[in-house]
Motif scaffolding. Structure first.
Motif, PDB file in Angstrom:
ATOM      1  N   PRO A  54       6.567   2.391  -0.323  1.00 22.41           N
ATOM      2  CA  PRO A  54       6.145   2.432   1.080  1.00 22.41           C
ATOM      3  C   PRO A  54       6.671   1.217   2.047  1.00 22.41           C
ATOM      4  CG  PRO A  54       4.438   3.180  -0.060  1.00 22.41           C
ATOM      5  CD  PRO A  54       5.646   2.538  -1.165  1.00 22.41           C
ATOM      6  N   ASP A  55       6.646   0.024   1.505  1.00 24.28           N
ATOM      7  CA  ASP A  55       6.956  -1.173   2.153  1.00 24.28           C
ATOM      8  C   ASP A  55       8.497  -1.128   2.474  1.00 24.28           C
ATOM      9  OD1 ASP A  55       6.729  -3.667   3.242  1.00 24.28           O
ATOM     10  OD2 ASP A  55       6.184  -4.732   1.683  1.00 24.28           O
ATOM     11  N   VAL A  56       9.399  -0.820   1.378  1.00 27.33           N
ATOM     12  CA  VAL A  56      10.824  -0.493   1.569  1.00 27.33           C
ATOM     13  C   VAL A  56      11.083   0.434   2.618  1.00 27.33           C
ATOM     14  CG1 VAL A  56      12.755  -0.070   0.414  1.00 27.33           C
ATOM     15  CG2 VAL A  56      11.186  -1.231  -0.746  1.00 27.33           C
ATOM     16  N   VAL A  57      10.339   1.622   2.673  1.00 26.59           N
ATOM     17  CA  VAL A  57      10.771   2.468   3.592  1.00 26.59           C
ATOM     18  C   VAL A  57      10.293   2.116   5.038  1.00 26.59           C
ATOM     19  CG1 VAL A  57      10.148   4.738   4.446  1.00 26.59           C
ATOM     20  CG2 VAL A  57      10.594   4.324   1.834  1.00 26.59           C
ATOM     21  N   HIS A  58       9.218   1.402   5.172  1.00 32.43           N
ATOM     22  CA  HIS A  58       8.400   1.118   6.770  1.00 32.43           C
ATOM     23  C   HIS A  58       9.391  -0.018   7.086  1.00 32.43           C
ATOM     24  CE1 HIS A  58       4.567   3.102   5.298  1.00 32.43           C
ATOM     25  NE2 HIS A  58       5.426   3.881   5.734  1.00 32.43           N
ATOM     26  N   ARG A  59      10.246  -0.792   6.468  1.00 31.46           N
ATOM     27  CA  ARG A  59      10.965  -1.924   6.821  1.00 31.46           C
ATOM     28  C   ARG A  59      12.109  -1.420   7.481  1.00 31.46           C
ATOM     29  NH1 ARG A  59       9.649  -7.154   5.040  1.00 31.46           N
ATOM     30  NH2 ARG A  59       7.766  -7.439   3.778  1.00 31.46           N
TER      31      ARG A  59
END
Length: 256
Positions: A54-59
Protein backbone atom coordinates in the motif's frame (compact mmCIF):
# COMPACT_ATOMS: atom_id res chain seq x y z
CA UNK A 1 15.62 5.58 15.19
CA UNK A 2 18.71 3.39 15.02
CA UNK A 3 18.17 2.25 18.62
CA UNK A 4 14.59 1.25 17.83
CA UNK A 5 15.65 -0.64 14.71
CA UNK A 6 18.35 -2.50 16.61
CA UNK A 7 15.90 -3.44 19.36
CA UNK A 8 13.44 -4.99 16.94
CA UNK A 9 16.20 -6.54 14.81
CA UNK A 10 17.21 -8.57 17.86
CA UNK A 11 13.98 -10.58 17.47
CA UNK A 12 15.00 -12.34 14.22
CA UNK A 13 18.54 -12.71 15.59
CA UNK A 14 17.18 -14.54 18.63
CA UNK A 15 14.71 -16.72 16.74
CA UNK A 16 17.25 -17.90 14.18
CA UNK A 17 19.76 -18.75 16.90
CA UNK A 18 17.01 -20.52 18.84
CA UNK A 19 15.98 -22.50 15.76
CA UNK A 20 19.58 -23.58 15.23
CA UNK A 21 19.89 -24.67 18.86
CA UNK A 22 16.66 -26.67 18.77
CA UNK A 23 17.47 -28.45 15.52
CA UNK A 24 20.97 -29.32 16.73
CA UNK A 25 19.44 -31.48 19.46
CA UNK A 26 16.13 -32.54 17.91
CA UNK A 27 15.31 -31.90 14.26
CA UNK A 28 11.59 -31.18 13.71
CA UNK A 29 9.76 -33.71 11.57
CA UNK A 30 8.96 -32.88 7.92
CA UNK A 31 5.31 -32.13 8.67
CA UNK A 32 6.07 -29.78 11.53
CA UNK A 33 8.75 -28.07 9.46
CA UNK A 34 6.31 -27.60 6.58
CA UNK A 35 3.67 -26.19 8.95
CA UNK A 36 6.17 -23.66 10.35
CA UNK A 37 7.15 -22.63 6.82
CA UNK A 38 3.48 -22.20 5.82
CA UNK A 39 2.89 -20.10 8.92
CA UNK A 40 5.97 -17.96 8.26
CA UNK A 41 4.92 -17.46 4.64
CA UNK A 42 1.50 -16.25 5.74
CA UNK A 43 2.97 -13.79 8.23
CA UNK A 44 5.49 -12.37 5.72
CA UNK A 45 2.80 -12.09 3.02
CA UNK A 46 0.49 -10.26 5.43
CA UNK A 47 3.22 -7.77 6.38
CA UNK A 48 3.88 -7.18 2.70
CA UNK A 49 0.18 -6.81 1.85
CA UNK A 50 -0.88 -4.50 4.67
CA UNK A 51 2.17 -2.23 4.93
CA UNK A 52 4.74 -2.30 2.13
CA UNK A 53 2.59 -2.64 -1.01
CA UNK A 54 0.00 0.00 0.00
CA UNK A 55 2.84 2.42 0.74
CA UNK A 56 4.37 1.78 -2.67
CA UNK A 57 1.02 2.36 -4.41
CA UNK A 58 0.14 5.52 -2.47
CA UNK A 59 3.47 7.17 -3.24
CA UNK A 60 2.49 7.18 -6.93
CA UNK A 61 5.97 6.93 -8.47
CA UNK A 62 5.62 4.20 -11.13
CA UNK A 63 9.04 4.53 -12.76
CA UNK A 64 10.94 4.50 -9.48
CA UNK A 65 8.82 1.59 -8.26
CA UNK A 66 9.43 -0.34 -11.47
CA UNK A 67 13.19 0.17 -11.16
CA UNK A 68 13.29 -0.89 -7.53
CA UNK A 69 11.06 -3.90 -8.12
CA UNK A 70 13.16 -5.06 -11.08
CA UNK A 71 16.34 -4.68 -9.03
CA UNK A 72 14.89 -6.80 -6.24
CA UNK A 73 13.82 -9.56 -8.62
CA UNK A 74 17.18 -9.60 -10.40
CA UNK A 75 19.08 -9.73 -7.10
CA UNK A 76 17.07 -12.67 -5.76
CA UNK A 77 17.29 -14.58 -9.04
CA UNK A 78 21.03 -13.90 -9.14
CA UNK A 79 21.43 -15.28 -5.62
CA UNK A 80 19.46 -18.36 -6.63
CA UNK A 81 21.70 -19.00 -9.63
CA UNK A 82 24.84 -18.40 -7.57
CA UNK A 83 23.64 -20.79 -4.88
CA UNK A 84 22.93 -23.55 -7.37
CA UNK A 85 26.33 -23.11 -8.98
CA UNK A 86 28.05 -23.32 -5.61
CA UNK A 87 26.14 -26.48 -4.77
CA UNK A 88 26.98 -27.96 -8.17
CA UNK A 89 30.68 -27.18 -7.84
CA UNK A 90 30.78 -28.61 -4.35
CA UNK A 91 29.14 -31.78 -5.62
CA UNK A 92 31.74 -32.12 -8.37
CA UNK A 93 34.57 -31.40 -5.94
CA UNK A 94 33.20 -34.06 -3.63
CA UNK A 95 33.19 -36.64 -6.41
CA UNK A 96 36.73 -35.75 -7.44
CA UNK A 97 38.28 -35.59 -3.94
CA UNK A 98 38.82 -39.19 -2.96
CA UNK A 99 41.63 -38.60 -0.51
CA UNK A 100 40.04 -35.87 1.59
CA UNK A 101 39.04 -36.40 5.20
CA UNK A 102 35.35 -36.59 6.26
CA UNK A 103 35.62 -33.24 8.04
CA UNK A 104 36.99 -31.59 4.90
CA UNK A 105 34.19 -33.05 2.80
CA UNK A 106 31.61 -31.84 5.31
CA UNK A 107 33.05 -28.32 5.18
CA UNK A 108 32.94 -28.27 1.40
CA UNK A 109 29.37 -29.51 1.26
CA UNK A 110 28.14 -26.89 3.71
CA UNK A 111 30.10 -23.89 2.37
CA UNK A 112 27.69 -23.02 -0.44
CA UNK A 113 24.66 -23.29 1.79
CA UNK A 114 26.23 -21.08 4.47
CA UNK A 115 27.15 -18.41 1.91
CA UNK A 116 23.66 -18.37 0.40
CA UNK A 117 21.92 -18.36 3.80
CA UNK A 118 24.24 -15.61 5.03
CA UNK A 119 23.44 -13.39 2.06
CA UNK A 120 19.74 -14.10 2.46
CA UNK A 121 19.59 -13.16 6.14
CA UNK A 122 21.76 -10.09 5.56
CA UNK A 123 19.18 -8.88 3.03
CA UNK A 124 16.42 -9.64 5.56
CA UNK A 125 18.15 -7.29 7.98
CA UNK A 126 18.35 -4.56 5.34
CA UNK A 127 14.60 -4.99 4.79
CA UNK A 128 13.97 -4.27 8.47
CA UNK A 129 15.89 -0.99 8.13
CA UNK A 130 13.95 -0.13 4.97
CA UNK A 131 10.63 -0.89 6.65
CA UNK A 132 11.37 1.37 9.62
CA UNK A 133 12.31 4.13 7.16
CA UNK A 134 8.79 3.79 5.73
CA UNK A 135 7.20 3.98 9.19
CA UNK A 136 7.43 2.55 12.69
CA UNK A 137 4.43 0.25 12.27
CA UNK A 138 5.75 -1.15 9.01
CA UNK A 139 9.11 -1.80 10.64
CA UNK A 140 7.57 -3.61 13.61
CA UNK A 141 5.42 -5.86 11.40
CA UNK A 142 8.31 -6.72 9.08
CA UNK A 143 10.53 -7.48 12.08
CA UNK A 144 7.86 -9.83 13.50
CA UNK A 145 7.38 -11.51 10.13
CA UNK A 146 11.08 -12.02 9.54
CA UNK A 147 11.59 -13.28 13.10
CA UNK A 148 9.22 -16.16 12.34
CA UNK A 149 10.80 -16.73 8.94
CA UNK A 150 14.28 -16.89 10.47
CA UNK A 151 13.09 -19.35 13.11
CA UNK A 152 12.22 -21.65 10.23
CA UNK A 153 15.51 -20.90 8.48
CA UNK A 154 17.50 -21.55 11.66
CA UNK A 155 15.83 -24.93 12.07
CA UNK A 156 16.49 -25.86 8.44
CA UNK A 157 20.09 -24.62 8.41
CA UNK A 158 21.11 -26.41 11.58
CA UNK A 159 19.40 -29.62 10.46
CA UNK A 160 21.14 -29.47 7.07
CA UNK A 161 24.53 -28.90 8.70
CA UNK A 162 23.97 -31.88 10.96
CA UNK A 163 23.03 -34.11 8.02
CA UNK A 164 26.15 -32.91 6.21
CA UNK A 165 28.37 -34.29 8.95
CA UNK A 166 29.01 -31.04 10.83
CA UNK A 167 29.35 -31.52 14.59
CA UNK A 168 26.61 -30.29 16.91
CA UNK A 169 28.82 -27.57 18.39
CA UNK A 170 29.92 -26.25 15.00
CA UNK A 171 26.33 -26.36 13.76
CA UNK A 172 25.12 -24.28 16.71
CA UNK A 173 27.98 -21.78 16.39
CA UNK A 174 27.55 -21.46 12.61
CA UNK A 175 23.82 -20.82 12.89
CA UNK A 176 24.38 -18.33 15.72
CA UNK A 177 26.97 -16.51 13.61
CA UNK A 178 24.57 -16.33 10.67
CA UNK A 179 21.88 -15.06 13.05
CA UNK A 180 23.95 -11.92 13.72
CA UNK A 181 23.83 -10.88 10.07
CA UNK A 182 20.27 -9.46 10.19
CA UNK A 183 21.53 -7.07 12.86
CA UNK A 184 24.34 -5.96 10.53
CA UNK A 185 21.88 -5.60 7.66
CA UNK A 186 19.44 -3.58 9.77
CA UNK A 187 22.21 -1.16 10.77
CA UNK A 188 23.33 -0.79 7.16
CA UNK A 189 19.77 -0.36 5.92
CA UNK A 190 19.02 2.32 8.50
CA UNK A 191 22.23 4.30 8.07
CA UNK A 192 22.37 4.11 4.27
CA UNK A 193 18.69 4.22 3.37
CA UNK A 194 16.92 5.79 6.34
CA UNK A 195 17.21 9.39 5.09
CA UNK A 196 16.18 8.77 1.49
CA UNK A 197 13.29 10.76 0.06
CA UNK A 198 11.40 11.20 -3.16
CA UNK A 199 11.85 8.63 -5.90
CA UNK A 200 14.70 6.89 -4.10
CA UNK A 201 12.46 5.85 -1.22
CA UNK A 202 9.81 4.57 -3.63
CA UNK A 203 12.45 2.50 -5.40
CA UNK A 204 13.75 1.08 -2.13
CA UNK A 205 10.25 0.13 -0.95
CA UNK A 206 9.52 -1.56 -4.27
CA UNK A 207 12.82 -3.42 -3.92
CA UNK A 208 11.70 -4.62 -0.48
CA UNK A 209 8.34 -5.72 -1.91
CA UNK A 210 10.03 -7.80 -4.61
CA UNK A 211 12.40 -9.53 -2.22
CA UNK A 212 9.60 -10.35 0.24
CA UNK A 213 7.44 -11.73 -2.57
CA UNK A 214 10.34 -13.91 -3.66
CA UNK A 215 10.86 -15.07 -0.08
CA UNK A 216 7.24 -16.20 0.18
CA UNK A 217 6.74 -17.76 -3.25
CA UNK A 218 10.15 -19.19 -4.14
CA UNK A 219 11.62 -20.08 -0.76
CA UNK A 220 9.14 -20.63 2.07
CA UNK A 221 6.26 -22.12 0.08
CA UNK A 222 8.49 -24.14 -2.25
CA UNK A 223 10.21 -25.74 0.73
CA UNK A 224 6.89 -26.19 2.55
CA UNK A 225 5.47 -28.10 -0.43
CA UNK A 226 8.42 -30.49 -0.56
CA UNK A 227 6.55 -32.92 1.71
CA UNK A 228 3.04 -34.37 1.28
CA UNK A 229 0.65 -31.85 2.77
CA UNK A 230 -2.24 -32.32 5.15
CA UNK A 231 -5.02 -29.69 5.25
CA UNK A 232 -3.92 -28.46 8.68
CA UNK A 233 -0.45 -27.73 7.34
CA UNK A 234 -1.83 -25.64 4.48
CA UNK A 235 -4.16 -23.87 6.90
CA UNK A 236 -1.14 -22.57 8.81
CA UNK A 237 -0.48 -20.11 5.97
CA UNK A 238 -3.87 -18.49 6.56
CA UNK A 239 -3.45 -18.62 10.33
CA UNK A 240 -0.19 -16.69 10.03
CA UNK A 241 -1.76 -14.20 7.62
CA UNK A 242 -4.81 -13.44 9.76
CA UNK A 243 -2.79 -13.18 13.00
CA UNK A 244 -0.55 -10.46 11.58
CA UNK A 245 -3.57 -8.78 9.97
CA UNK A 246 -5.28 -8.63 13.37
CA UNK A 247 -2.10 -7.31 14.99
CA UNK A 248 -2.05 -4.53 12.39
CA UNK A 249 -5.74 -3.72 13.03
CA UNK A 250 -5.32 -3.64 16.78
CA UNK A 251 -2.23 -1.45 16.51
CA UNK A 252 -3.90 1.05 14.17
CA UNK A 253 -5.67 4.08 15.64
CA UNK A 254 -9.47 4.23 15.12
CA UNK A 255 -10.21 5.48 11.65
CA UNK A 256 -6.48 5.20 10.74
Amino acid sequence: MLTTVLLYALAPVATMALGGLIAAFRTPGPKLGSAIQHFAAGVVFAALAVEILPDVVHRDAPLASLGGFAAGVLLMLGLRVAGRRLEGEEGRNKDQSEGSTPSTDAGRRSLGMVLVVGTDVLIDGVLIGIAFAAGAKAGVLIAIALAIELLSLGLATSAALGKGGISRTRSILTTAGLALLPLVGAIAGTLLLGDLSGGWMEAVLAFAAATLLYLVTEELLVEAHAVPEAPWMTAMFFVGFVILLLIDMVGSPPGG
